[in-house]
Scaffold this active site. Structure first.
Site, PDB file in Angstrom:
ATOM      1  N   ASP A  47      67.993  85.157  47.872  1.00  0.00           N
ATOM      2  CA  ASP A  47      67.760  84.007  48.732  1.00  0.00           C
ATOM      3  C   ASP A  47      68.142  84.322  50.177  1.00  0.00           C
ATOM      4  OD1 ASP A  47      66.890  82.556  46.603  1.00  0.00           O
ATOM      5  OD2 ASP A  47      68.661  81.282  46.423  1.00  0.00           O
ATOM      6  N   LYS A  79      64.031  80.629  50.621  1.00  0.00           N
ATOM      7  CA  LYS A  79      63.344  79.375  50.935  1.00  0.00           C
ATOM      8  C   LYS A  79      64.133  78.687  52.030  1.00  0.00           C
ATOM      9  CE  LYS A  79      61.404  78.751  46.310  1.00  0.00           C
ATOM     10  NZ  LYS A  79      59.999  78.741  46.698  1.00  0.00           N
ATOM     11  N   MET A 111      71.291  69.857  50.005  1.00  0.00           N
ATOM     12  CA  MET A 111      70.005  69.973  50.713  1.00  0.00           C
ATOM     13  C   MET A 111      69.560  68.629  51.270  1.00  0.00           C
ATOM     14  SD  MET A 111      68.178  72.426  47.856  1.00  0.00           S
ATOM     15  CE  MET A 111      68.557  71.232  46.555  1.00  0.00           C
TER      16      MET A 111
END
Length: 519
Positions: free
Chosen positions: A39, A61, A170
């Site tokens: 990641d 991402k 998030m």
């Protein structure tokens, strides 16, 4: 390859921040990886644990930016696993907490690949803990829930609003929406809330307020990546802050963020020195250490060591490379009997001692010029072996020794190159002026730093303007000269040309700056 001969694919959690929160099993898996599919937010020092030959593939991402399609990540895992490679899929936090692992597991299972899961410390647990906010408390919280902040419409906000403690991952970009839904479904506007940014990292920041005030408090601040904690337990953060304040507030670099431009393999020591003085740090590697284009010259010299009078080593990289090639020939320190060793700098001497060798000479100043000026004996007719960087190093050492009658054999031991790209987080830190000091430990890091940033700022003048207000610090006179030639200034120059000396110089600069700052 037969399925029974395939290596298992490791799905590994990297934890919330720095390498400090990596589990031992995760470290072992990374250290043995042939392919590391990782990641974007994984700490570069975690990636550095992988072997040099390991293929590193960034599939991160990034919120609001380009991301690698999940189908491509699945295909990469299967492709490398079926090729017989030891594959590690490295995810931030815990791989099974909003880690999109099901798709990857399904693809690997369909391809007949076995999988081993290595749990990691989730930021849902770590961020509140590192901010002094317990998720449960005998009086304040008997339950907590962890939510994704991506899709707010999927949650039952009426049920969530009744819980004691709420953790949102998030959710930084949807902070106002989260607050609005909670208030609409019964939460009092005075309920405490904390936003914890960059948890587990030296640059961790915490904003606290209430549901009524937090949006205004954090307006115009890029909070991502952040963890949001909501509930009465957030009040305990103030108690924790008071307990911890004495241990950091009085340190000389407290409140400062320092940008480190050393290579990933070399930044740990400097980062620790800065942390011990209270500074936060951000890595922007402006140097990559690589093997030389050929080992032939160094191997040939090692085969004829008895012909040399002196071995000169001017960097830890040179020591590491020389020692590695010595061991490749199944030789050890005894092969250097009768050869004297000169080093430049305490760090080089320390690396040499780790190999079981003691330097015979180290100049009082940690620069190559001093080695020539203070050399302990006449070099006329002396045969000197000098393993060094393949290109781009200073030539004065070889020239001066040659002028004094020495016979110097230069051999490439390693290359130092410019990385291909700059990390988005480091670039943002510079653009947002989150950095107080940029440090350079060599002229090459100054040059590569500019090379990495010029595609963004287009001209050196624009880059220099963007760095206005950020101090430039150099480890020694040659690096300082390069800083002045490119940036037009060098604000901090170490008197002792070591990482310790550079840390001291930054501390002295910080004390002077704070003394003359307006109250």
């Amino acid at each position: 390859m037969e399925r029974s001969q395939l290596q298992p694919v490791f799905i590994v959690g990297a934890g919330p921040g720095t390498v400090d929160y990596l589990t031992l099993k995760a470290r072992d898996a990374i250290a043995a990886a042939d392919v590391l599919i990782h990641d974007a937010l994984v700490d570069p020092r975690v990636l550095a644990i992988a072997p040099t030959a390991c293929v590193r593939i960034d599939v991160g991402k990034r919120g609001g930016g380009d991301s690698t399609p999940q189908s491509k990540i699945d295909a990469l895992l299967v492709q490398h696993a079926l090729a017989g490679r030891r594959v590690v899929r490295l995810k931030g936090g815990d791989p099974f907490v909003f880690g999109r692992s099901r798709s990857e597991l399904t693809a690997l299972q369909a391809a007949g690949c076995s999988v081993e899961v290595v749990p990691g410390v989730s930021s849902a647990i770590a961020a509140p803990a590192l901010a002094g906010i317990p998720l449960t408390d005998p009086e304040l919280s008997g339950s907590f829930v962890v939510l994704t902040g991506h899709d707010l419409d999927r949650h039952d906000w009426r049920a969530i609003a009744r819980l004691d403690t709420i953790v949102v991952l998030m959710g930084a970009r949807n902070l106002e929406g989260i607050v609005s839904r909670l208030v609409q479904h019964g939460c009092n506007e005075r309920v405490p809330i904390a936003v914890i940014r960059e948890c587990g990292r030296p640059e961790q920041q915490v904003w606290t307020g209430t549901l009524a005030t937090i949006a205004e408090q954090t307006a115009d601040i890029d909070l991502s990546p952040a963890v949001i904690a909501i509930g009465k337990v957030v009040r305990l953060h103030e108690c924790w802050k008071q307990l911890h304040a004495p241990s950091t507030a009085n340190l000389p670099l407290s409140g400062l963020t320092v940008l480190i431009t050393r290579s990933e393999q070399q930044s740990d020591t400097f980062a620790q020195l800065l942390s011990d003085r209270g500074a936060g740090y951000i890595d922007l590697p402006a140097l990559e250490i690589r093997p030389p284009s050929s080992w032939r010259a160094l191997d040939r010299s090692i085969a004829h060591l008895s012909e040399f009078d002196w071995l000169i080593l001017t960097s830890g990289n040179g020591v590491d490379a020389f020692w590695e090639r010595l061991r490749k020939r199944q030789l050890d320190a005894r092969s250097l009997a009768g050869i004297k060793i000169a080093v430049v700098g305490k760090k080089t001497a320390a690396v040499l001692r780790q190999c079981g060798l003691q330097p015979d000479f180290m100049p009082s100043k940690f620069v190559a010029d001093a080695l020539v000026a203070e050399f302990p004996e006449s070099v006329i007719g002396k045969r000197i072996l000098f393993p060094r960087v393949e290109s781009g190093g200073r030539e004065i050492l070889v020239q001066e020794l040659g002028n004094r009658g020495a016979i110097v054999t230069e051999v490439p031991a390693y290359q130092s190159g410019c990385p291909q790209a700059i990390s988005p987080g480091a670039l943002q830190a510079l653009q947002q002026k989150w950095v107080d000091v940029i440090t350079f430990a060599s002229s090459k890091t100054v040059q590569n730093f500019c090379r990495l940033l010029l595609p963004t700022f287009e001209t050196q003048g624009a880059l220099n303007a963007a760095l206005d207000g950020i101090a430039v610090a150099a480890i020694g006179p040659q690096t300082a000269w390069t800083c002045r030639s490119l940036f037009g200034r060098c604000d901090v120059e170490a008197t002792e040309h070591t990482l310790e000396g550079l840390t001291d110089a930054i501390a002295d600069w910080a004390a002077r700056t704070r003394k003359h700052a307006p109250s």
